[in-house]
Design an enzyme around this catalytic site. Structure first.
Site, PDB file in Angstrom:
ATOM      1  N   PHE A   1     -81.418  39.382 104.105  1.00  0.00           N
ATOM      2  CA  PHE A   1     -82.569  38.641 104.623  1.00  0.00           C
ATOM      3  C   PHE A   1     -82.137  37.909 105.896  1.00  0.00           C
ATOM      4  O   PHE A   1     -80.971  37.982 106.306  1.00  0.00           O
ATOM      5  CB  PHE A   1     -83.084  37.640 103.559  1.00  0.00           C
ATOM      6  CG  PHE A   1     -82.179  36.452 103.372  1.00  0.00           C
ATOM      7  CD1 PHE A   1     -80.987  36.567 102.683  1.00  0.00           C
ATOM      8  CD2 PHE A   1     -82.520  35.207 103.901  1.00  0.00           C
ATOM      9  CE1 PHE A   1     -80.146  35.469 102.526  1.00  0.00           C
ATOM     10  CE2 PHE A   1     -81.690  34.107 103.743  1.00  0.00           C
ATOM     11  CZ  PHE A   1     -80.497  34.244 103.054  1.00  0.00           C
ATOM     12  N   GLY A   2     -83.093  37.178 106.472  1.00  0.00           N
ATOM     13  CA  GLY A   2     -82.772  36.312 107.608  1.00  0.00           C
ATOM     14  C   GLY A   2     -82.085  37.059 108.743  1.00  0.00           C
ATOM     15  O   GLY A   2     -82.508  38.142 109.155  1.00  0.00           O
ATOM     16  N   TYR A   3     -80.994  36.495 109.232  1.00  0.00           N
ATOM     17  CA  TYR A   3     -80.293  37.030 110.394  1.00  0.00           C
ATOM     18  C   TYR A   3     -79.265  38.103 110.025  1.00  0.00           C
ATOM     19  O   TYR A   3     -78.478  38.516 110.870  1.00  0.00           O
ATOM     20  CB  TYR A   3     -79.580  35.883 111.132  1.00  0.00           C
ATOM     21  CG  TYR A   3     -80.533  34.808 111.632  1.00  0.00           C
ATOM     22  CD1 TYR A   3     -81.126  34.914 112.893  1.00  0.00           C
ATOM     23  CD2 TYR A   3     -80.847  33.698 110.847  1.00  0.00           C
ATOM     24  CE1 TYR A   3     -81.999  33.938 113.361  1.00  0.00           C
ATOM     25  CE2 TYR A   3     -81.724  32.713 111.298  1.00  0.00           C
ATOM     26  CZ  TYR A   3     -82.295  32.840 112.554  1.00  0.00           C
ATOM     27  OH  TYR A   3     -83.165  31.876 113.009  1.00  0.00           O
TER      28      TYR A   3
ATOM     29  N   ASP B   1     -78.039  23.629 101.829  1.00  0.00           N
ATOM     30  CA  ASP B   1     -78.752  23.969 103.056  1.00  0.00           C
ATOM     31  C   ASP B   1     -77.816  24.834 103.894  1.00  0.00           C
ATOM     32  O   ASP B   1     -76.615  24.567 103.952  1.00  0.00           O
ATOM     33  CB  ASP B   1     -79.180  22.711 103.822  1.00  0.00           C
ATOM     34  CG  ASP B   1     -80.316  23.008 104.792  1.00  0.00           C
ATOM     35  OD1 ASP B   1     -81.146  23.891 104.494  1.00  0.00           O
ATOM     36  OD2 ASP B   1     -80.399  22.357 105.842  1.00  0.00           O
TER      37      ASP B   1
END
Ligand code: IMP
EC number: 3.6.1.66
Length: 195
Positions: free
Chosen positions: A150-152, A70
């Site tokens: 991707f993401g931030y 995670d």
């Protein structure tokens, strides 16, 4: 016969990364490979807790050794947010554009922009738990730069670099990323167990 270990994911990119690093030492099975099509709950309030929930689910329902990961972005000025809620910071879905817009809005006027990406991997092996961690520190930029990743990635400038993660190639990012560092720690451990 080679040892088998489940990686509690169906993310093709993560599976390929770990399989390449283990280079045939251990066979890595995905959730699909073991016929697990459940949306495994990730309702803990820490990265460690979520990784443990996922690995524990596979170990208890399938009786197999397993690891799970995670990750999240922790911003100092926001008290560690979005952290474990990184994927669903702005909306219920994985809406990266909305997440970035919310982050930049929350950061408006903040002088301190320090942040880190962190990955926790929990390994359930023979009933025992081992955790491995990787992090990369940096700054949140004031606007988006780059369109890779991707993401931030477009708003994260890693320390010691002049490019955001989204301006880096996969290879450049993987050389320093939180996930790659956590995976490297797991792989070192797994290789050390070989007879
Ligand atoms: P996951 O645990 O790998 O699924 O990551 C959870 C969330 O953290 C993602 O949906 C992203 O919002 C964020 N995140 C994790 N790793 C990265 C990264 O390498 N770059 C950008 N965002 C990331």
């Amino acid at each position: 016969m080679r040892r088998k270990l489940v990686f509690a994911t169906n993310n093709a990119h993560k599976l390929a990364e770990v399989r390449a690093m283990l280079d045939g030492v251990i066979d890595i099975l995905s959730l699909d490979d073991i016929g697990c099509h459940t949306d495994i709950p990730e309702t803990a309030d820490t990265l460690e807790g979520n990784a443990l929930m996922k690995a524990g689910y596979v170990a208890s329902h399938y009786g197999l050794d397993c690891f799970a990961d995670d990750s999240g972005l922790e911003v100092e000025a926001l008290g560690g947010a979005p952290g474990v809620h990184s994927a669903r910071y702005a909306t219920d879905g994985h809406d990266h554009r909305a997440n970035i817009a919310k982050l930049l809005a929350e950061m408006r006027g903040q002088a301190g922009r320090r942040a880190r990406f962190r990955t926790v991997i929990a390994l359930m092996e023979g009933g025992r738990v081992h955790c491995f961690e990787g992090e990369v520190t940096g700054q949140i930029t004031t606007e988006e730069h780059g369109c890779n990743g991707f993401g931030y990635d477009p708003v994260f400038l890693p320390d010691g670099h002049a490019k955001t993660f989204a301006e880096m190639s996969d290879g450049e990012k993987n050389a320093i990323s939180h996930r790659a560092r956590a995976v490297a720690a797991l792989v070192d451990y797994l290789k050390s167990l070989r007879p």
